[in-house]
Design an enzyme around this catalytic site. Sequence first.
Site, PDB file in Angstrom:
ATOM      1  CB  THR A 140      -5.876  -2.544   0.465  1.00 12.65           C
ATOM      2  OG1 THR A 140      -5.479  -1.186   0.264  1.00 12.65           O
ATOM      3  CG2 THR A 140      -5.242  -3.434  -0.578  1.00 12.65           C
TER       4      THR A 140
ATOM      5  CB  SER B  81      -6.233   2.348  -0.352  1.00  9.56           C
ATOM      6  OG  SER B  81      -4.935   2.848  -0.130  1.00  9.56           O
TER       7      SER B  81
ATOM      8  CG  ASP C  73      -2.084   0.972   1.055  1.00 10.55           C
ATOM      9  OD1 ASP C  73      -3.233   0.568   1.314  1.00 10.55           O
ATOM     10  OD2 ASP C  73      -1.826   2.120   0.628  1.00 10.55           O
TER      11      ASP C  73
ATOM     12  CG  HIS D 114      -1.988   4.956  -3.452  1.00 11.98           C
ATOM     13  ND1 HIS D 114      -1.052   5.493  -2.579  1.00 11.98           N
ATOM     14  CD2 HIS D 114      -2.884   4.319  -2.660  1.00 11.98           C
ATOM     15  CE1 HIS D 114      -1.396   5.208  -1.337  1.00 11.98           C
ATOM     16  NE2 HIS D 114      -2.493   4.475  -1.353  1.00 11.98           N
TER      17      HIS D 114
ATOM     18  CG  ASP E   3      -1.117   4.564   2.710  1.00  9.25           C
ATOM     19  OD1 ASP E   3      -2.021   4.713   3.561  1.00  9.25           O
ATOM     20  OD2 ASP E   3      -0.973   5.303   1.730  1.00  9.25           O
TER      21      ASP E   3
ATOM     22  CD  GLU F 246      -3.141  -3.311   2.501  1.00  3.84           C
ATOM     23  OE1 GLU F 246      -3.207  -2.120   2.144  1.00  3.84           O
ATOM     24  OE2 GLU F 246      -3.835  -3.777   3.455  1.00  3.84           O
TER      25      GLU F 246
ATOM     26  CG  PHE G 272      -2.371 -11.316  14.726  1.00  6.69           C
ATOM     27  CD1 PHE G 272      -2.594 -11.491  13.362  1.00  6.69           C
ATOM     28  CD2 PHE G 272      -2.294 -12.439  15.542  1.00  6.69           C
ATOM     29  CE1 PHE G 272      -2.712 -12.775  12.824  1.00  6.69           C
ATOM     30  CE2 PHE G 272      -2.405 -13.723  15.010  1.00  6.69           C
ATOM     31  CZ  PHE G 272      -2.624 -13.883  13.654  1.00  6.69           C
TER      32      PHE G 272
END
Length: 503
Positions: A182, A119, A67, A384, A342, A337, A293
């Site tokens: 995402t 996203s 991300d 992105h 990000d 992911e 988690f």
Amino acid sequence: MINMKNIAALASCSLVTMTVTMAANAAVLPSNQTNSQWFKSSALNFTEKTQQENKGKAKNVILFVGDGMGVSTLTAARIFQGQQVQGNEGGEENFLSFEQFAHTALVKTYNTNQQTPDSAGTMTAIATGVKSKAGVLSVSDTSLRANCLSSKGNELITLVDLANAKGLSTGVVSTARITHATPAATYSNTPERNWEADSNLPAEAVANECKDIAYQLVMRDEANALSVALGGGRRNFIPDTVTDEENKKGRRSDGVNLTKNWTDNLSNAAYVWDKTGFDAIDTASTDHLLGLFNSSHMEYEADRQDDTAGEPSLTQMTTKSIDILKKNEQGYLLIVESGRIDHAHHAGNAHRALMDTVELSNAVQAAVNSTDPDDTLIMVTADHSHVFTIAGYPKRGNPILGLVHNVDGNVAIADDGKPYTTLGYTNGPGAVIGQRDDLTSVDTQEKGFMQQALVPMGSETHAGEDISLHATGPGSHLVQGVIEQNVIFHIINQAQSLGGTKY
Ligand SMILES: [Zn+2]
């Protein structure tokens, strides 16, 4: 024997003639050229690329998404990792694991209503083949953001739905909340990415029966269920009357504990919330694994060892997922992911962004090591980019998180008489209002350091330039050229014969 004078004469003749002559007289190239290590290694790398063609069918597909992992992030992370490896000259010669994949493309990321995307719209494009608005998840762009009624009838079928319908097993992994944009675009349909728990739903959405994202992840019948869902976001699955094992309150106001629904509704199902529980999972006897988690996002890789309850790494979550999914002889689709590259960039903190990128590279290498290249397509991309730059003329081997030192070894001084770092941001919280700080005595390599930025903003922004897509395995030859982001859906649909459409 042709001497150097001839070579000079040759240089002046037309390219075609030169190519023919060179082909005819391979010995033409002077030895100082052909004996150079650069020449030899690049020739080897070239021949390796020409041999990697696999047009077979992909039984399994693993899609990795970094991300915010733009090309500048890849370059800086590659050097960052390279500078930690003994024997490297400067670190620049390093390759991240997936940068060795034979097939690469550039991807256009804009959303239908935004030149620089978010996203939600980008992952909707990848998961459904349809570009949509920023902020919405796997609904078409006729939907109005955060308006439930307008999304009715505009829901889009995702790759996960298609794979489940074909009898494959499916899994989604993220270091962000598993209900974040995402991962959520791969299994939910909603006109508002922030509807992660029922308590986020406005009255209009409740009245028109839009379901929250956590609900949509768990409340699926077995045939259409995810086999593996690992990440953060525990608060969106448990009631607000419950305090979790890490002393954090739930956020569901409907009193539903979705972690119980998971284990009650699905066969051979398990729910884990910490590293110990995760490590204890027996993949042979577990067919449905939900792992949450952290109450919100998981820790950055740079801080993971400090987490009290303990969290698995992205690599460990990837290999555990493969071990469970590969039990399905028909094949599987796994989406992984690295969600916090990000977040670190938004915070203007390159150190954490680069460490999470290197951990993604490690997870990809682990996937390559534990799969068969003849039946598994592995793809790595970003959703992105970020306004993250690599500046100045630092000498070879200059510490990537450090101040710029020129080839003469002296620290580079800007027109305001002060040094500057190689890495920076065009905007964000590191922006300097008034005088730019003098970094001479600042440890810019410390993990919490915030690179200087130009335009002051509470959160640094995404960037609009293309991102990269890397692929290896059956169907990877389809990855080429400059493509719209929603073409990625078709590459996976075609390679794995998911049957979403005919080509
Ligand atoms: Zn972002």
